[in-house]
Design an enzyme around this catalytic site. Structure first.
Site, short mmCIF file in Angstrom:
data_model
loop_
_atom_site.label_atom_id
_atom_site.label_comp_id
_atom_site.label_asym_id
_atom_site.label_seq_id
_atom_site.Cartn_x
_atom_site.Cartn_y
_atom_site.Cartn_z
N ARG A 239 0.82 -1.22 0.00
CA ARG A 239 0.00 0.00 0.00
C ARG A 239 0.86 1.27 0.00
O ARG A 239 0.43 2.30 -0.53
CB ARG A 239 -0.92 0.00 1.22
CG ARG A 239 -2.00 -1.05 1.07
CD ARG A 239 -2.95 -1.08 2.24
NE ARG A 239 -4.08 -1.92 1.89
CZ ARG A 239 -5.06 -2.24 2.71
NH1 ARG A 239 -5.05 -1.81 3.96
NH2 ARG A 239 -6.05 -2.99 2.31
N LYS B 89 -21.63 -15.85 1.66
CA LYS B 89 -22.97 -15.43 2.08
C LYS B 89 -23.73 -14.68 0.99
O LYS B 89 -23.27 -13.66 0.49
CB LYS B 89 -22.87 -14.55 3.31
CG LYS B 89 -22.47 -15.34 4.56
CD LYS B 89 -22.21 -14.43 5.73
CE LYS B 89 -23.51 -13.93 6.35
NZ LYS B 89 -23.25 -12.99 7.46
N GLY C 17 -10.45 -8.29 -1.76
CA GLY C 17 -10.71 -9.43 -0.89
C GLY C 17 -10.34 -10.77 -1.51
O GLY C 17 -9.29 -10.91 -2.12
N GLY D 279 -14.60 -3.78 0.69
CA GLY D 279 -15.90 -3.22 1.06
C GLY D 279 -16.32 -2.09 0.13
O GLY D 279 -17.46 -2.02 -0.31
#
Ligand code: AMP
Length: 396
Positions: free
Chosen positions: A39, A200, A353, A376
């Protein structure tokens, strides 16, 4: 909506620039040292551009969860050292965020110089998006440059609040995310094929709902697929299922039909007797998985169908693995999809992710057009939500 000004669209010469970076780097638990400088290295092009164009850079970031208190283990000091090494020039480290030390250093900072503020989350006001805190932060600079895509879905003082006091534009990292993800969902080269997976279905319903409006086909794999099979009256053994979502997934299927969007589910699956790699993998139709068996990967017929659909794509967005790719016996479906995405001619955009981890694991990351840095944030972006850290930037 995603056409925003970047650093290249404004004059930074002689200006003080507050640069929001993502220096939330992973730390080695034993040594407390930075485990991966990715990063920090990713932030270099924007910083070098600003310095070369005679700006004074006041960099800032959050780091971990210090919960609004000064805690030495959450100091950004070692990030300043790493940054200095990669920039090959001194990075002045402030002792605080908006205190005397930071403001004095910022006041003295000359064009071509860079300093780093302490962890913005040392103040509880950061996450509360407190206007006074944002104003104080902004008061050190003339311009705000946002380059922390992973935080743009949060309206915090250093991601959104400061834009009420300073003209705000994107850095190169954020611009790339806007160009690729924004481009894929607002003006894709068709057909637009969306691939969704992961554990999910409840996490992905909002994305499915938005993609139903824009995609030509939606491929669904991973644990989330089995709620669909159960909703249609199939038997799924011990496979993952969210019973409270049975109605929602049926609605998705109906809406797909109404809109003429092709919804592909894995016709077959590979299952094992327990959630483990030490089981004998067996293939079943996905709507006829026996009791005691848990589906952990898509099967060979599903792979063939999915790959054929991917090969037709003009644009691909992918979020979530096709199975438990961390287990070698259940990684083939995700590997095959990763290879198909990598080898086709489409513009390919991968959410952060697990799917990003998968393309790296299978060695095809280089062949992907864009791998998002924010898990996210990229999901919320694909949900069609207005993200506060993007909405606050000046329109191009
Ligand atoms: P998510 O965070 O929802 O994207 O889920 C990613 C995780 O889902 C990965 O760690 C996968 O191992 C897991 N996963 C994918 N498919 C399955 C499945 N069929 N059963 C259980 N877990 C799964």
């Amino acid at each position: 909506m995603y056409n925003k000004k970047s650093v290249k669209d404004i004059d930074v010469n002689g200006k003080k620039v507050l640069l929001r970076c993502d220096f939330n780097v992973p730390i080695d638990k034993e040594t407390g040292k930075i485990r991966d400088e990715g990063r920090i290295i990713a932030a270099i092009p924007t910083i070098e551009y600003l310095l070369k164009n005679n700006a004074a850079v006041i960099a800032c970031s959050h780091f971990g969860r210090p919960k609004g208190e000064f805690k030495p283990e959450f100091s950004l000091a070692q990030v300043a050292e790493s940054l200095s090494k990669h920039l090959n020039k001194p990075v002045k480290m402030a002792k605080d965020v908006i205190g005397e030390d930071a403001t004095a250093l910022a006041a003295q900072l000359k064009p071509g110089e860079i300093m780093l503020l302490e962890n913005t989350r040392f103040h509880a006001e950061e996450e509360k998006n407190d206007p006074e805190f944002a104003k104080k932060l902004a008061s050190m600079a003339d311009v705000f440059v946002s380059d922390a895509f992973g935080s743009v879905h949060r309206a915090h003082a250093s991601t959104e609040g400061v834009s009420h006091y300073l003209p705000a534009v994107s850095g190169f990292l954020l611009k790339e995310e806007l160009d690729y993800i924004g481009g894929a969902i607002s003006s894709p080269k068709r057909p637009l094929v969306a691939i969704l997976g992961g554990a999910k279905v409840s996490d992905k319903l909002a994305v499915i709902s938005n993609l139903l409006k824009i995609a030509d086909s939606i491929i669904i794999g991973g644990g989330m697929a089995y709620t669909f099979f159960k909703a249609e009256g199939g038997t799924i053994g011990n496979s993952l299922c969210e019973d409270e979502q049975l109605e929602s997934v049926l609605k998705c299927k109906e809406e797909a039909k109404e809109r003429g969007v092709k919804l592909l589910l894995p016709v077959d699956s590979i299952a094992g007797a327990e959630f483990s790699n030490d089981v004998e993998p067996k293939t079943f139709d996905s709507n006829a998985i026996p009791d005691g068996m848990m589906a952990m990967d898509i099967g060979p017929r599903a792979v063939a169908e999915f790959v054929a659909e991917i090969e037709k794509a003009g644009t691909i967005v992918w979020n979530g693995p096709m199975g438990v790719f961390e287990f070698s016996k259940f990684a083939e479906g995700t590997r095959a999809v990763a290879n198909a995405v990598a080898n086709c001619d489409a513009v390919s955009v991968i959410g952060g992710g697990d799917s990003a981890a998968a393309v790296r694991k299978f060695g095809v990351a280089e062949k992907i057009s864009h791998i998002s840095t924010g898990g996210g944030a990229s999901l919320e972006f694909m949900e069609g939500k207005i993200l506060p850290g993007i909405a606050c930037l000046l329109d191009a």
